[in-house]
Design an enzyme around this catalytic site. Structure first.
Site, short mmCIF file in Angstrom:
data_model
loop_
_atom_site.label_atom_id
_atom_site.label_comp_id
_atom_site.label_asym_id
_atom_site.label_seq_id
_atom_site.Cartn_x
_atom_site.Cartn_y
_atom_site.Cartn_z
N GLY A 1 0.71 -1.14 0.08
CA GLY A 1 0.05 0.18 -0.01
C GLY A 1 0.77 1.23 0.12
O GLY A 1 2.22 1.29 -0.18
N SER B 1 -5.99 -1.48 1.28
CA SER B 1 -6.76 -0.31 1.17
C SER B 1 -6.64 0.70 0.40
O SER B 1 -7.23 1.55 -0.03
CB SER B 1 -6.82 0.04 2.79
OG SER B 1 -7.57 -0.91 3.80
N GLY C 1 -11.61 9.87 -0.91
CA GLY C 1 -11.71 11.38 -0.70
C GLY C 1 -10.52 12.08 -0.85
O GLY C 1 -10.56 13.02 -1.46
N GLU D 1 -13.51 18.18 4.30
CA GLU D 1 -14.21 16.95 4.95
C GLU D 1 -14.61 17.07 6.37
O GLU D 1 -14.08 18.21 6.86
CB GLU D 1 -13.06 15.76 4.92
CG GLU D 1 -13.16 15.10 3.28
CD GLU D 1 -12.47 13.73 3.29
OE1 GLU D 1 -12.92 13.11 2.25
OE2 GLU D 1 -11.51 13.50 3.97
N HIS E 1 -17.11 4.25 10.01
CA HIS E 1 -17.29 5.14 8.88
C HIS E 1 -18.89 5.26 9.02
O HIS E 1 -19.55 4.44 8.68
CB HIS E 1 -16.67 4.82 7.58
CG HIS E 1 -16.71 6.16 6.73
ND1 HIS E 1 -17.79 6.73 6.25
CD2 HIS E 1 -15.60 7.23 6.22
CE1 HIS E 1 -17.63 7.88 5.56
NE2 HIS E 1 -16.07 7.97 5.50
N ARG F 1 -16.32 11.83 12.78
CA ARG F 1 -16.85 10.43 12.18
C ARG F 1 -17.77 9.78 13.60
O ARG F 1 -18.82 9.23 13.19
CB ARG F 1 -15.78 9.83 11.64
CG ARG F 1 -15.57 10.09 10.26
CD ARG F 1 -14.47 9.21 9.60
NE ARG F 1 -14.14 9.87 8.45
CZ ARG F 1 -13.33 9.19 7.77
NH1 ARG F 1 -12.55 8.42 8.11
NH2 ARG F 1 -13.11 10.00 6.44
N HIS G 1 -13.96 0.72 9.66
CA HIS G 1 -13.28 1.68 8.43
C HIS G 1 -11.77 1.41 8.88
O HIS G 1 -10.85 1.50 7.80
CB HIS G 1 -13.91 2.90 8.20
CG HIS G 1 -13.31 3.42 7.17
ND1 HIS G 1 -13.20 3.19 5.97
CD2 HIS G 1 -12.58 4.88 7.08
CE1 HIS G 1 -12.73 4.11 5.05
NE2 HIS G 1 -12.26 4.99 5.54
N GLU H 1 -1.21 2.12 8.29
CA GLU H 1 -2.11 1.66 8.95
C GLU H 1 -1.83 0.65 10.54
O GLU H 1 -2.74 0.76 11.33
CB GLU H 1 -3.55 1.23 8.46
CG GLU H 1 -4.83 1.34 9.31
CD GLU H 1 -5.99 1.03 8.30
OE1 GLU H 1 -6.15 1.49 6.94
OE2 GLU H 1 -7.27 0.76 8.98
N ARG I 1 -9.42 9.27 14.00
CA ARG I 1 -8.75 9.83 12.94
C ARG I 1 -9.46 10.95 12.27
O ARG I 1 -10.66 10.77 12.15
CB ARG I 1 -8.32 8.78 12.12
CG ARG I 1 -7.60 9.16 10.83
CD ARG I 1 -7.33 7.82 9.83
NE ARG I 1 -8.55 7.55 9.28
CZ ARG I 1 -9.03 7.70 8.01
NH1 ARG I 1 -8.15 8.10 7.20
NH2 ARG I 1 -10.24 7.20 7.51
C1 LIG Z 1 -12.69 2.47 1.01
C2 LIG Z 1 -11.59 3.32 1.73
C3 LIG Z 1 -11.66 4.63 1.61
C4 LIG Z 1 -10.80 5.51 2.21
N1 LIG Z 1 -10.19 6.50 1.94
C5 LIG Z 1 -9.33 7.24 2.53
C6 LIG Z 1 -9.30 8.60 2.14
O1 LIG Z 1 -9.61 9.22 1.48
N2 LIG Z 1 -8.09 9.27 2.63
C7 LIG Z 1 -7.40 8.73 3.55
O2 LIG Z 1 -6.14 9.15 4.05
N3 LIG Z 1 -7.51 7.40 3.98
C8 LIG Z 1 -8.51 6.69 3.30
N4 LIG Z 1 -8.62 5.25 3.74
C9 LIG Z 1 -7.70 4.67 4.69
C10 LIG Z 1 -6.50 4.46 3.99
O3 LIG Z 1 -6.72 3.95 2.58
C11 LIG Z 1 -5.78 3.35 4.68
O4 LIG Z 1 -5.42 3.97 5.98
C12 LIG Z 1 -4.22 3.46 3.86
O5 LIG Z 1 -4.42 3.28 2.51
C13 LIG Z 1 -3.39 2.28 4.49
O6 LIG Z 1 -2.27 1.97 3.73
P1 LIG Z 1 -1.15 1.19 4.34
O7 LIG Z 1 -0.05 1.01 3.40
O8 LIG Z 1 -0.73 1.14 5.73
O9 LIG Z 1 -2.15 -0.26 4.02
P2 LIG Z 1 -2.78 -1.02 2.88
O10 LIG Z 1 -2.97 -0.22 1.82
O11 LIG Z 1 -3.98 -1.70 3.48
O12 LIG Z 1 -1.75 -2.12 2.38
C14 LIG Z 1 -1.41 -3.25 3.09
C15 LIG Z 1 -0.44 -4.22 2.53
O13 LIG Z 1 -0.18 -5.40 3.37
C16 LIG Z 1 -0.35 -6.41 2.70
N5 LIG Z 1 -0.38 -7.69 3.57
C17 LIG Z 1 -1.14 -7.62 4.73
N6 LIG Z 1 -0.89 -8.72 5.38
C18 LIG Z 1 0.16 -9.35 4.87
C19 LIG Z 1 0.89 -10.67 4.99
N7 LIG Z 1 0.69 -11.52 6.12
N8 LIG Z 1 1.84 -10.99 4.29
C20 LIG Z 1 2.14 -10.09 3.01
N9 LIG Z 1 1.64 -9.15 3.03
C21 LIG Z 1 0.47 -8.53 3.65
C22 LIG Z 1 -1.61 -6.23 1.88
O14 LIG Z 1 -1.70 -7.23 0.74
C23 LIG Z 1 -1.54 -4.93 1.19
O15 LIG Z 1 -0.60 -4.91 0.28
C24 LIG Z 1 -9.62 4.61 3.16
C25 LIG Z 1 -9.74 3.46 3.29
C26 LIG Z 1 -10.97 2.35 2.77
C27 LIG Z 1 -10.70 1.11 2.81
#
Ligand SMILES: Cc1cc2nc3c(=O)[nH]c(=O)nc-3n(C[C@H](O)[C@H](O)[C@H](O)COP(=O)(O)OP(=O)(O)OC[C@H]3O[C@@H](n4cnc5c(N)ncnc54)[C@H](O)[C@@H]3O)c2cc1C
Length: 528
Positions: free
Chosen positions: A27, A55, A61, A126, A243, A289, A349, A373, A384
């Site tokens: 991510g 995610s 947004g 927002e 959410h 929220r 969420h 996250e 948040r």
């Molecule tokens: C529908 C939706 C809308 C959102 N809108 C917003 C927004 O507008 N603005 C905002 O700031 N935030 C928003 N959020 C929150 C935000 O998207 C997330 O908090 C953020 O993208 C998290 O990023 P990340 O890189 O930490 O995790 P993620 O993007 O969730 O990536 C996690 C990664 O870890 C990998 N992984 C997990 N477990 C394992 C494992 N055991 N082995 C190997 N790989 C693994 C997954 O496959 C994935 O690639 C939204 C969330 C959702 C669900």
């Protein structure tokens, strides 16, 4: 006693791959951190499914950042602290809001295209932000644009090796040092150990613990559970953001109706067509929220319905142009948001808690970092602020890279070449595990009893049920589904325990039996 590792293994006998840096997750946090450290050595980025699963791809947004001339990090900080219900780490928030603009500028330099009007960025508003500061892309597809630009850059970068379908089982530790990861290749089922100077967890949140969530299927909290098994400190798991407005429909995960729709003028009404938010909070539809989610739950109960309505028929822009993805998803279920109300209900969420880190992403284990996250940096407090999470992934990923670069000379490759870890826990064999059924029951239970409104008797009931399922943790596990369920049970247990322990209501954690905030006794983290 529960096993330290999900599987038994003997390190000298399994395949080992050595590298400089390991990153778990593709991510925003994992991709950005990989790009920031790859000039100092080889990076192996492991992700359990396809590169874009997570995610980030679904974020709608936008990203909150104080870039406008009428804005400042100070104002952004004020809003973040206020939404966090007197529970944010103000030092971490200061880092987020002051270092955020530079990181977003870099994202733009690297090819992320945020929406412009007449050549200028037009940030949106927002909930709980005092001014518009949310940059967005393709209307309501900000995450997909960020994921597109960062993954394109990562694929091009020859010092980053991407391993898709690599399920990370556990961190390999000796005392409080982290040496790397134990993984399973999802296709060949081969167990492989990756050993590195630094390991960075960017594995996302825990949304799939709940029956109703916006989080995609891969978000099962593996990273937080494996960090916990490895001895990393975990904090604030009881704070789950619900959410207020997901599209009310049968599909799972639930499709989000971004808060920016309300930011552009949409209004919540109950099924009788009555406006209700002004009776719950002075900021009405743009209240924090947690407040909007509880107000909707209250209205659903009062009107004996399953949802409330979002009236977006009179927003400032043409809905289909400003929110094309949301428009398409509504049309698919027969709702035209330009003419009809959108049925919405709250869902799980965002995970505010996670692996505890300092402001440099460092956990309590040596050479083990966390960002995005899965981490608990303290920036979100008990609730948040909208659109702060994408920013958090960038800012703390960047800081981890800086820290690792500073420490480069102190960790030596020789040390882990001599590692001789083996693990043999007596496990129940051949136990028939109905993984799908237990998972579904767990998700339903968590949604019904550990959701938006909690109380002691429900939480105790959930604990008892989880204890009955814990036999699974003592069984021989083989498939990804079994590993995920073990992780979910571990986290559901910790989350429920924390929710029971916290005898107050604060931000997203609401206890009907303790409805007030108690700053004297409870302005403290619950940690494991
Ligand atoms: C529908 C939706 C809308 C959102 N809108 C917003 C927004 O507008 N603005 C905002 O700031 N935030 C928003 N959020 C929150 C935000 O998207 C997330 O908090 C953020 O993208 C998290 O990023 P990340 O890189 O930490 O995790 P993620 O993007 O969730 O990536 C996690 C990664 O870890 C990998 N992984 C997990 N477990 C394992 C494992 N055991 N082995 C190997 N790989 C693994 C997954 O496959 C994935 O690639 C939204 C969330 C959702 C669900």
């Amino acid at each position: 006693m529960f096993p330290r590792y999900l599987i038994n293994f003997d390190l000298p006998k399994i395949k080992k791959i050595y590298t400089d840096f390991l990153v778990v997750g593709s991510g925003i946090a994992g991709l950005y951190t990989s790009l920031k450290i790859c000039d100092k050595g080889e990076v192996i980025l492991l992700t359990k499914s396809k590169l874009k699963e997570g995610s980030t791809e679904h974020a709608q947004g936008g990203i909150a950042v104080a870039l406008g001339s009428n804005d400042s990090p100070r104002l952004h900080m004020e809003d973040t602290l206020k939404a966090g219900a007197n529970f944010c780490d103000s030092k971490a928030v200061e880092v987020l809001v002051t270092e955020g603009p530079k990181c977003v500028e870099e994202l733009i330099k690297w090819g992320t295209k945020f929406d412009k009007i007449e050549g200028k960025y037009k940030p949106t508003l927002e909930a709980a932000h005092q001014i518009p500061r949310i940059l967005h892309a393709k209307g309501d597809a900000t995450g997909a644009e960020v994921e597109r630009s960062l993954s394109k850059k990562v694929i091009k970068e020859n010092k980053i090796i991407i391993k898709e379908n690599s399920f990370v089982l556990d961190i390999l530790t000796d005392h409080s040092n982290c040496y790397g990861l134990l993984t399973m290749d999802n296709k060949t089922k081969e167990i492989i150990a990756y050993l590195a100077k630094s390991t960075i967890l960017a594995s996302g949140g825990t949304g799939q613990l709940f029956g109703n969530t916006t989080n995609p299927k891969v978000v099962t909290g593996d990273g937080i559970a494996l960090a916990y098994r490895g001895g990393a400190k975990i904090a604030n798991l009881e704070f789950i953001q619900f959410h207020p407005t997901a599209l009310y429909h049968e599909r799972n995960p639930k499709f989000l109706i971004s808060e920016s729709v309300r930011g552009e003028g949409a209004i919540l009404k109950n099924i009788k067509g009555e406006i209700f938010m002004p009776y719950y909070h002075p900021l009405a539809d743009l209240a924090p929220r947690d407040i909007v989610a509880r107000a909707i739950k209250d209205q659903i109960k009062k009107t004996k319905s399953n949802y409330v309505c979002l009236d977006a028929t009179k927003i400032k822009y043409k809905f289909s142009e400003r929110f094309p993805t949301i428009y398409k998803n509504c049309i698919e279920i027969g709702i035209n948001p330009e003419k009809q109300y959108i049925p919405v209900a709250p869902v799980a969420h965002y995970t505010m808690g996670g692996v505890k880190t300092d402001t440099w992403g460092q956990t309590n284990l040596t050479n083990f970092y966390a960002c995005g996250e899965c981490s608990n940096t303290g920036v979100h407090g008990a609730n948040r602020l909208a659109s702060n999470s994408l920013l958090e992934g960038l800012v703390f990923g960047n800081r981890i890279a800086q820290k690792i670069k500073e420490k480069m000379n102190s960790s030596s490759i020789k040390k882990y070449k001599e590692l001789n870890i083996s693990y043999n826990f007596p496990r129940n064999k051949n136990k028939e595990l109905n993984v799908i059924q237990i998972k579904e029951n767990l998700q339903k239970l968590m949604w019904n009893k550990v959701g938006i409104i909690r109380n002691s008797s429900d939480l105790i009931e959930v604990q008892q049920k989880i204890n009955q399922w814990k036999f699974l943790l003592l069984s021989e596990l083989k498939s990804v589904e079994e590993f995920e369920l073990a992780n979910m049970l571990t986290l559901a247990d910790l989350l429920t325990k924390s929710a029971l322990k916290r005898k107050e209501s604060r931000g997203a954690h609401y206890r009907k039996d303790f409805p007030d905030r108690d700053d004297i006794n409870w302005k403290k983290y619950i940690e494991y």
